[in-house]
Design an enzyme around this catalytic site. Structure first.
Site, PDB file in Angstrom:
ATOM      1  N   TRP A 184     -14.131 -45.830  34.492  1.00 14.86           N
ATOM      2  CA  TRP A 184     -13.844 -45.324  35.836  1.00 14.86           C
ATOM      3  C   TRP A 184     -15.168 -45.227  36.588  1.00 14.86           C
ATOM      4  O   TRP A 184     -16.163 -44.725  36.048  1.00 14.86           O
ATOM      5  CB  TRP A 184     -13.169 -43.939  35.806  1.00 14.86           C
ATOM      6  CG  TRP A 184     -13.126 -43.396  37.198  1.00 14.86           C
ATOM      7  CD1 TRP A 184     -12.311 -43.838  38.213  1.00 14.86           C
ATOM      8  CD2 TRP A 184     -13.980 -42.414  37.777  1.00 14.86           C
ATOM      9  NE1 TRP A 184     -12.621 -43.170  39.372  1.00 14.86           N
ATOM     10  CE2 TRP A 184     -13.634 -42.288  39.139  1.00 14.86           C
ATOM     11  CE3 TRP A 184     -15.026 -41.620  37.275  1.00 14.86           C
ATOM     12  CZ2 TRP A 184     -14.284 -41.411  40.004  1.00 14.86           C
ATOM     13  CZ3 TRP A 184     -15.666 -40.741  38.128  1.00 14.86           C
ATOM     14  CH2 TRP A 184     -15.294 -40.637  39.484  1.00 14.86           C
ATOM     15  N   GLU A 225      -9.604 -47.693  35.152  1.00 12.36           N
ATOM     16  CA  GLU A 225      -8.893 -46.626  35.878  1.00 12.36           C
ATOM     17  C   GLU A 225      -9.114 -46.735  37.383  1.00 12.36           C
ATOM     18  O   GLU A 225     -10.248 -46.707  37.863  1.00 12.36           O
ATOM     19  CB  GLU A 225      -9.393 -45.256  35.382  1.00 12.36           C
ATOM     20  CG  GLU A 225      -8.761 -44.079  36.108  1.00 12.36           C
ATOM     21  CD  GLU A 225      -9.298 -42.718  35.631  1.00 12.36           C
ATOM     22  OE1 GLU A 225     -10.263 -42.697  34.840  1.00 12.36           O
ATOM     23  OE2 GLU A 225      -8.751 -41.689  36.062  1.00 12.36           O
ATOM     24  N   LYS A 227      -8.403 -45.625  41.538  1.00 12.88           N
ATOM     25  CA  LYS A 227      -8.393 -44.378  42.295  1.00 12.88           C
ATOM     26  C   LYS A 227      -8.117 -44.658  43.766  1.00 12.88           C
ATOM     27  O   LYS A 227      -8.372 -45.757  44.267  1.00 12.88           O
ATOM     28  CB  LYS A 227      -9.754 -43.691  42.126  1.00 12.88           C
ATOM     29  CG  LYS A 227      -9.775 -42.276  42.630  1.00 12.88           C
ATOM     30  CD  LYS A 227     -10.924 -41.491  42.022  1.00 12.88           C
ATOM     31  CE  LYS A 227     -11.015 -40.126  42.666  1.00 12.88           C
ATOM     32  NZ  LYS A 227     -11.880 -39.218  41.925  1.00 12.88           N
ATOM     33  N   ASP A 258      -4.058 -42.570  36.452  1.00 10.73           N
ATOM     34  CA  ASP A 258      -4.323 -41.127  36.500  1.00 10.73           C
ATOM     35  C   ASP A 258      -3.330 -40.539  37.502  1.00 10.73           C
ATOM     36  O   ASP A 258      -3.228 -41.018  38.643  1.00 10.73           O
ATOM     37  CB  ASP A 258      -5.781 -40.898  36.935  1.00 10.73           C
ATOM     38  CG  ASP A 258      -6.170 -39.426  36.982  1.00 10.73           C
ATOM     39  OD1 ASP A 258      -5.444 -38.651  37.627  1.00 10.73           O
ATOM     40  OD2 ASP A 258      -7.199 -39.056  36.397  1.00 10.73           O
ATOM     41  N   HIS A 261      -4.306 -39.927  41.173  1.00 13.63           N
ATOM     42  CA  HIS A 261      -4.997 -40.984  41.899  1.00 13.63           C
ATOM     43  C   HIS A 261      -4.099 -41.823  42.793  1.00 13.63           C
ATOM     44  O   HIS A 261      -4.375 -42.994  43.050  1.00 13.63           O
ATOM     45  CB  HIS A 261      -5.742 -41.898  40.921  1.00 13.63           C
ATOM     46  CG  HIS A 261      -6.917 -41.227  40.292  1.00 13.63           C
ATOM     47  ND1 HIS A 261      -7.858 -41.891  39.540  1.00 13.63           N
ATOM     48  CD2 HIS A 261      -7.324 -39.936  40.321  1.00 13.63           C
ATOM     49  CE1 HIS A 261      -8.769 -41.041  39.120  1.00 13.63           C
ATOM     50  NE2 HIS A 261      -8.467 -39.847  39.570  1.00 13.63           N
ATOM     51  N   HIS A 285      -3.937 -40.924  32.364  1.00 16.96           N
ATOM     52  CA  HIS A 285      -4.673 -39.671  32.470  1.00 16.96           C
ATOM     53  C   HIS A 285      -3.689 -38.710  33.090  1.00 16.96           C
ATOM     54  O   HIS A 285      -3.427 -38.794  34.299  1.00 16.96           O
ATOM     55  CB  HIS A 285      -5.887 -39.798  33.391  1.00 16.96           C
ATOM     56  CG  HIS A 285      -7.147 -40.133  32.672  1.00 16.96           C
ATOM     57  ND1 HIS A 285      -8.355 -40.240  33.310  1.00 16.96           N
ATOM     58  CD2 HIS A 285      -7.387 -40.367  31.359  1.00 16.96           C
ATOM     59  CE1 HIS A 285      -9.290 -40.535  32.422  1.00 16.96           C
ATOM     60  NE2 HIS A 285      -8.723 -40.628  31.226  1.00 16.96           N
ATOM     61  N   ASP A 293      -6.685 -34.615  44.642  1.00 14.75           N
ATOM     62  CA  ASP A 293      -6.930 -34.946  43.234  1.00 14.75           C
ATOM     63  C   ASP A 293      -7.719 -33.811  42.578  1.00 14.75           C
ATOM     64  O   ASP A 293      -8.860 -33.975  42.170  1.00 14.75           O
ATOM     65  CB  ASP A 293      -7.723 -36.267  43.201  1.00 14.75           C
ATOM     66  CG  ASP A 293      -8.043 -36.726  41.792  1.00 14.75           C
ATOM     67  OD1 ASP A 293      -7.270 -36.392  40.878  1.00 14.75           O
ATOM     68  OD2 ASP A 293      -9.066 -37.419  41.621  1.00 14.75           O
ATOM     69  N   ASP A 295      -7.268 -31.970  39.811  1.00 18.68           N
ATOM     70  CA  ASP A 295      -7.373 -31.855  38.349  1.00 18.68           C
ATOM     71  C   ASP A 295      -7.082 -30.453  37.825  1.00 18.68           C
ATOM     72  O   ASP A 295      -7.821 -29.911  37.011  1.00 18.68           O
ATOM     73  CB  ASP A 295      -8.749 -32.354  37.864  1.00 18.68           C
ATOM     74  CG  ASP A 295      -8.918 -33.848  38.062  1.00 18.68           C
ATOM     75  OD1 ASP A 295      -8.227 -34.599  37.375  1.00 18.68           O
ATOM     76  OD2 ASP A 295      -9.713 -34.256  38.930  1.00 18.68           O
ATOM     77  N   ASP A 325      -6.537 -35.352  31.650  1.00 20.05           N
ATOM     78  CA  ASP A 325      -7.735 -35.306  32.491  1.00 20.05           C
ATOM     79  C   ASP A 325      -7.606 -34.175  33.513  1.00 20.05           C
ATOM     80  O   ASP A 325      -7.062 -34.366  34.585  1.00 20.05           O
ATOM     81  CB  ASP A 325      -7.932 -36.661  33.205  1.00 20.05           C
ATOM     82  CG  ASP A 325      -9.236 -36.715  33.979  1.00 20.05           C
ATOM     83  OD1 ASP A 325     -10.080 -35.804  33.792  1.00 20.05           O
ATOM     84  OD2 ASP A 325      -9.426 -37.657  34.770  1.00 20.05           O
TER      85      ASP A 325
HETATM   86  C1  RNT Z   1     -12.079 -39.239  38.257  1.00 17.52           C
HETATM   87  C2  RNT Z   1     -11.340 -39.818  37.125  1.00 17.52           C
HETATM   88  C3  RNT Z   1     -12.052 -39.791  35.798  1.00 17.52           C
HETATM   89  C4  RNT Z   1     -12.783 -38.503  35.509  1.00 17.52           C
HETATM   90  C5  RNT Z   1     -13.313 -38.392  34.108  1.00 17.52           C
HETATM   91  C6  RNT Z   1     -14.284 -37.273  33.945  1.00 17.52           C
HETATM   92  O1  RNT Z   1     -11.318 -39.094  39.382  1.00 17.52           O
HETATM   93  O2  RNT Z   1     -10.087 -39.217  37.009  1.00 17.52           O
HETATM   94  O3  RNT Z   1     -11.153 -40.109  34.792  1.00 17.52           O
HETATM   95  O4  RNT Z   1     -11.979 -37.399  35.774  1.00 17.52           O
HETATM   96  O5  RNT Z   1     -13.833 -39.583  33.697  1.00 17.52           O
HETATM   97 ZN    ZN Z   2      -8.929 -39.723  35.287  1.00 19.73          ZN
END
Ligand code: RNT
Ligand code: ZN
Length: 418
Positions: A184, A225, A227, A258, A261, A285, A293, A295, A325
């Site tokens: 990523w 990955e 985004k 993810d 994302h 993720h 986003d 998390d 994640d």
């Molecule tokens: C960032 C991505 C990525 C990170 C990690 C720490 O938006 O989701 O996966 O969160 O690599």
């Molecule tokens: Zn991620």
């Protein structure tokens, strides 16, 4: 009534619908969740010349007790693992290397810098996954890495990604199960670009160079990955969904989705079946975006249940590599891992206990009334009794009793950290 008695009663309810509960629990036992190490220290890592978190991601909160050494992080992970039913995996980032106080540039990282992690994983009987770290570094300060116009910067990150794949292959070899290396990158622009294509062309070329180095898939599996936006890359992200979906399909790599994302009403659960028609495997993720986003710790919400259902009813438990994640520094970090991972497992169990074949049949027959009725009624079936029994059988605390363990660990260990 004991947990077992409750289980027996609940089991009968599910069996009326032809659901084989014991078989469901056996299946569940075999599904590893890749637990991200970075919840334990707010994505800090242990580099000697540690830099502030960058890359457009952010961790907020100042709950005391975060891990500041690899030993602390491993010890915290051990507590979390002891509270989560099943055998899982731990997902590392390159910044978690152990270099004995020496500054080792990221493109110079070697398997030996992860030997302690591997020995620990062997002791725990778990697999490891890996991520190159293309943020929190002077060479990422422009918000561009593999797509940077400067060739020297691109080359540095290309070397870092190759080194990372080699480290992951070492994990795979040593631990007897392939490591997933997920790339990523934060690359993007804050404001409207005047050229979207050139950075994408550069990213494509960089990836080609990284993957030119052949590594046996027995040891390492590559994922990319995508985004939508980040802090500072609101207008444009080079590695968008379409970019990586195209790249992965053409080059036989895994797409990693993810859940934070995508556009707010765009659901990853709806993508799984579509992607699996064209790709043998997929990686996730699982996160929880709150308005952005953000998390947050994963909760057992409708989307998590839907993801579980899509994996289970499409017979994809061994095709979807489930990783987590999230990073919340406002609550006890061991509790964050425990809550999020237990929820991910609960969503799979929930899905395994639904009469999926019957529901599919109803849809084929056009019987949407019964489809909706049964899906809704199953939400209040005695799922909790099966979950409690599973936890007991797997030797982990039942219901919220795990909180006691976290509290005493906090009192004895976490509260003594500065
Ligand atoms: C960032 C991505 C990525 C990170 C990690 C720490 O938006 O989701 O996966 O969160 O690599
Ligand atoms: Zn991620």
């Amino acid at each position: 009534m004991s947990i077992k008695d409750n289980y027996q009663l609940a089991k009968k309810e599910y069996e009326k619908w032809g659901v084989n509960v014991d078989e469901a629990l056996e299946k569940l036992k075999s599904v590893p969740i890749s637990i991200h190490c970075w919840q334990g220290d707010d994505v800090g890592g242990f580099e000697v010349n540690q830099q502030e978190l960058s890359g457009g991601i952010d961790v907020t909160g100042n709950y005391p007790g975060k891990a500041t050494t690899p030993e602390e992080l491993r010890s915290d992970l051990e507590i979390a693992l002891s509270l989560i039913p099943g055998k899982h995996r731990v997902n590392l980032h390159a910044i978690y290397a152990e270099t004995d106080g020496e500054v080792v540039e990221r493109d110079e990282l070697k398997p030996k810098h992860f030997e302690k992690w591997v020995n620990w994983a062997k002791e725990q009987g778990i697999g490891l996954d890996f991520n190159p770290t293309l943020f929190s570094h002077a060479k990422a300060d422009d918000g561009l890495t593999l797509a940077h116009p400067d060739k020297d910067i691109r080359d540095f990150w290309i070397r870092h990604c190759i080194a990372s794949r080699e480290i992951a292959a070492f994990f795979g070899k040593e631990l007897g199960s392939p490591a997933l290396t997920n790339i990523w990158i934060p690359d993007g622009y804050k404001d409207i670009p005047s050229d979207r294509l050139t950075p994408r062309q550069r990213l494509k070329n960089s990836l080609d160079e990284i993957f030119q180095v052949e590594i046996d898939e027995k040891y390492n599996i590559d994922a990319v990955e995508s985004k939508l936006f980040g802090i500072g890359s609101e207008a444009y992200v080079v590695g968008s969904h379409e970019f990586y979906m195209g790249y992965a399909l053409k080059n036989n790599k895994l797409c990693l989705l993810d859940t934070g994302h995508y556009h707010p009403t765009e659901m990853v659960s709806n993508k799984i079946s579509a992607m699996l028609l064209y790709s043998e495997k997929l990686a996730l993720h699982v996160s929880r975006p709150v308005r952005w986003d953000s998390d947050h710790v994963v909760i057992l919400d409708d989307e998590l249940k839907e993801i579980g259902l899509e994996i289970v009813r499409n017979d994809a438990l061994d095709k979807v590599m489930i990783g987590l994640d999230f990073f919340d520094a406002s609550i006890n970090r061991v509790a964050a891992w425990t809550i999020g991972t237990r929820n991910m497992i609960k969503s799979l169990l929930y899905a395994l206990l639904v009469p999926n074949e019957h529901l599919k049949q109803l849809q084929e027959e056009g019987n949407f009334t019964e489809r909706l009725a049964i899906m809704e009624e199953f939400k209040t079936y005695p799922f909790g009794a099966i979950w409690d029994y599973y936890c007991e059988k797997m030797g982990v605390p039942v219901k919220e009793s795990w909180l006691k363990d976290v509290k005493s660990y906090e009192k004895e260990i976490l509260s003594t950290r500065d």
